[in-house]
Design an enzyme around this catalytic site. Structure first.
Site, PDB file in Angstrom:
ATOM      1  N   CYS A   1       3.104   8.345   1.661  1.00  0.00           N
ATOM      2  CA  CYS A   1       3.522   7.294   2.771  1.00  0.00           C
ATOM      3  C   CYS A   1       3.793   6.117   1.742  1.00  0.00           C
ATOM      4  CB  CYS A   1       2.534   7.073   3.713  1.00  0.00           C
ATOM      5  SG  CYS A   1       2.782   5.807   5.020  1.00  0.00           S
TER       6      CYS A   1
ATOM      7  N   CYS B   1      -1.886  -3.041  14.757  1.00  0.00           N
ATOM      8  CA  CYS B   1      -1.708  -2.911  13.357  1.00  0.00           C
ATOM      9  C   CYS B   1      -1.935  -3.983  12.326  1.00  0.00           C
ATOM     10  CB  CYS B   1       0.019  -2.681  13.268  1.00  0.00           C
ATOM     11  SG  CYS B   1       0.545  -2.286  11.634  1.00  0.00           S
TER      12      CYS B   1
ATOM     13  N   GLU C   1       0.796  -1.231   0.060  1.00  0.00           N
ATOM     14  CA  GLU C   1      -0.078  -0.103   0.005  1.00  0.00           C
ATOM     15  C   GLU C   1       0.695   1.294  -0.002  1.00  0.00           C
ATOM     16  OE1 GLU C   1      -3.721  -1.977   2.557  1.00  0.00           O
ATOM     17  OE2 GLU C   1      -2.417  -0.180   3.342  1.00  0.00           O
TER      18      GLU C   1
ATOM     19  N   CYS D   1      -2.638   1.353   7.767  1.00  0.00           N
ATOM     20  CA  CYS D   1      -1.834   0.702   7.027  1.00  0.00           C
ATOM     21  C   CYS D   1      -2.258  -0.892   7.032  1.00  0.00           C
ATOM     22  CB  CYS D   1      -0.404   0.807   7.112  1.00  0.00           C
ATOM     23  SG  CYS D   1       0.438   0.471   8.525  1.00  0.00           S
TER      24      CYS D   1
ATOM     25  N   CYS E   1       2.982  -5.427  16.129  1.00  0.00           N
ATOM     26  CA  CYS E   1       2.358  -4.571  17.198  1.00  0.00           C
ATOM     27  C   CYS E   1       0.829  -4.752  16.841  1.00  0.00           C
ATOM     28  CB  CYS E   1       2.499  -2.915  16.557  1.00  0.00           C
ATOM     29  SG  CYS E   1       4.371  -2.589  16.327  1.00  0.00           S
TER      30      CYS E   1
ATOM     31  N   CYS F   1       4.722  -7.312   7.584  1.00  0.00           N
ATOM     32  CA  CYS F   1       5.557  -6.826   8.783  1.00  0.00           C
ATOM     33  C   CYS F   1       5.519  -7.993   9.675  1.00  0.00           C
ATOM     34  CB  CYS F   1       5.111  -5.461   9.480  1.00  0.00           C
ATOM     35  SG  CYS F   1       6.396  -4.865  10.333  1.00  0.00           S
TER      36      CYS F   1
HETATM   37  S1  SF4 Z   1       3.050  -0.547  13.205  1.00  0.00           S
HETATM   38 FE1  SF4 Z   1       2.418  -2.324  11.759  1.00  0.00          FE
HETATM   39  S2  SF4 Z   1       3.965  -1.957   9.893  1.00  0.00           S
HETATM   40 FE2  SF4 Z   1       4.814  -0.728  11.665  1.00  0.00          FE
HETATM   41  S3  SF4 Z   1       6.441  -1.810  12.763  1.00  0.00           S
HETATM   42 FE3  SF4 Z   1       4.434  -2.197  14.005  1.00  0.00          FE
HETATM   43  S4  SF4 Z   1       3.523  -3.956  13.068  1.00  0.00           S
HETATM   44 FE4  SF4 Z   1       5.320  -3.241  11.684  1.00  0.00          FE
END
Ligand code: SF4
Length: 346
Positions: A104, A118, A91, A337, A115, A111
């Site tokens: 962005c 996310c 994206e 995201c 987190c 990833c």
């Molecule tokens: S916020 Fe999402 S994209 Fe960013 S480091 Fe954490 S898990 Fe990865």
């Protein structure tokens, strides 16, 4: 066939060294690819026809193709799912701000930082993106803006899409240098912001690169127990080390470091956290960017009330911590995201 997209003028010249071309050919090819939207060598009309033919036999120009897009009702935010030749897609977001066009970009497909708030991490990480693939996202939007109006361009950029940029260090630094090059995007380093979850050794490495990009560190909690719960990477690089690295980066580059703080209702938005946050950042060349969370229903993470958000902001301000509150953009197109990519994966 070898891909030339993602090479700077100097690299193209070096790549074609055995062809005994004049040095300026590398620059011409770069300008065609990055500034004039050329999709093929045949379009590069200031190159001799024979050379164009020879290039087409050995090289290709691999860009990104648009697989899906969403536009916010107010027309200010657009999100694109951009794909590469192996089927990977990421994206990229365009935000038309009062101060210019900001994009962005993503640095990894997915990833694996985990987190909890996310969507990008839900399916893990597929792979690192190459510098040319990160650049292809920026060029895709730059060309779209140019088609809309002459002189329109990408003004600022945040490396904050899916992925942890400092876990794909070489490609990301190469990408930043490419964006800065006159024959690519000619963007000032000060207009680029790299956002990290706090990969401490690579923050130190970045500050020695001589590229004064702005640094943004995802904090989201002022103590280790809570931060480890929200961001598992904190177990490897705890808060004190992250702040120390951020402070060193600020001192070395003279750039104010921004600490991102996603506000989650009754998780990290209380008086105790506000006090701890002030104690952590007092006297540092730092500011806090507060971001009311895009709710994650599955994880029971909710957005605080407007009053709680305002209280938190005022508390920091009253204690002399520079603070901004992120204006919500594109909530109607799920601007968090990873959500557009996930939709296309299921
Ligand atoms: S916020 Fe999402 S994209 Fe960013 S480091 Fe954490 S898990 Fe990865």
């Amino acid at each position: 066939m070898k891909n030339l997209f993602g090479m700077g003028a100097g690299e193209i010249t070096a790549e074609l060294l055995q062809w005994n071309l004049p040095g300026y050919r590398g620059k011409q090819i770069a300008e065609w690819m990055y500034q004039k939207g050329a999709m093929s060598f045949a379009e590069m009309t200031n190159l001799p026809e024979k050379l164009r033919g020879a290039l087409s036999k050995e090289y290709e120009i691999l860009r990104a193709d648009c697989r899906d897009s969403q536009f916010s009702a107010d027309g200010k935010t657009a999100k694109f799912l951009l794909g590469f030749s192996d089927g990977t897609a990421v994206e990229t977001v365009l935000m038309r701000q009062s101060y210019g066009n900001s994009i962005c970009v993503s640095t990894q497909a997915g990833c694996n930082m985990g987190c909890v708030f996310c969507a990008s991490t839900l399916h893990g990480m597929a792979r690192n993106l190459l510098a040319g693939e990160i650049l292809a996202q920026a060029i895709h939007i730059q060309e779209m803006l140019r088609r809309e109006a002459a002189g329109q361009k990408v003004d600022t950029m945040v490396i904050m899409g899916s992925g942890e940029p400092l876990m794909n260090y070489e490609n990301v630094v190469r990408f930043l240098r490419l964006c800065h090059a006159d024959d690519v995007m000619g963007m000032g380093y000060r207009n680029m912001t790299i956002s990290t979850s706090g990969i401490v050794p690579n923050i130190y490495r970045l500050m020695e690169e001589g590229i004064p990009v702005s640094l943004s560190i995802s904090l989201h909690a002022p103590d280790d127990a809570l931060r480890s719960r929200l961001m598992p990477i904190n177990r490897k690089y705890p808060l004190a080390d992250v702040i120390k690295a951020g402070t060193a980066y600020g001192e070395k580059t003279g750039r104010r470091v921004t600490y991102e703080y996603i506000l989650i209702d009754h998780v990290n938005d209380g008086e105790e956290q506000a006090e701890e946050l002030v104690a952590l950042l007092r006297g540092k060349l730092a500011s806090v960017n507060l971001i009311p969370i895009n709710p994650v229903v599955e994880r029971n993470l909710n957005r605080p009330s407007k009053q709680r958000v305002e209280w938190f902001e005022k508390y920091l301000f009253a204690h002399h911590i520079p603070v901004t509150l992120r204006r919500e953009m594109g909530a109607d197109i799920q601007a968090a995201c990873g959500q557009l990519r996930n939709k296309n994966m299921t």
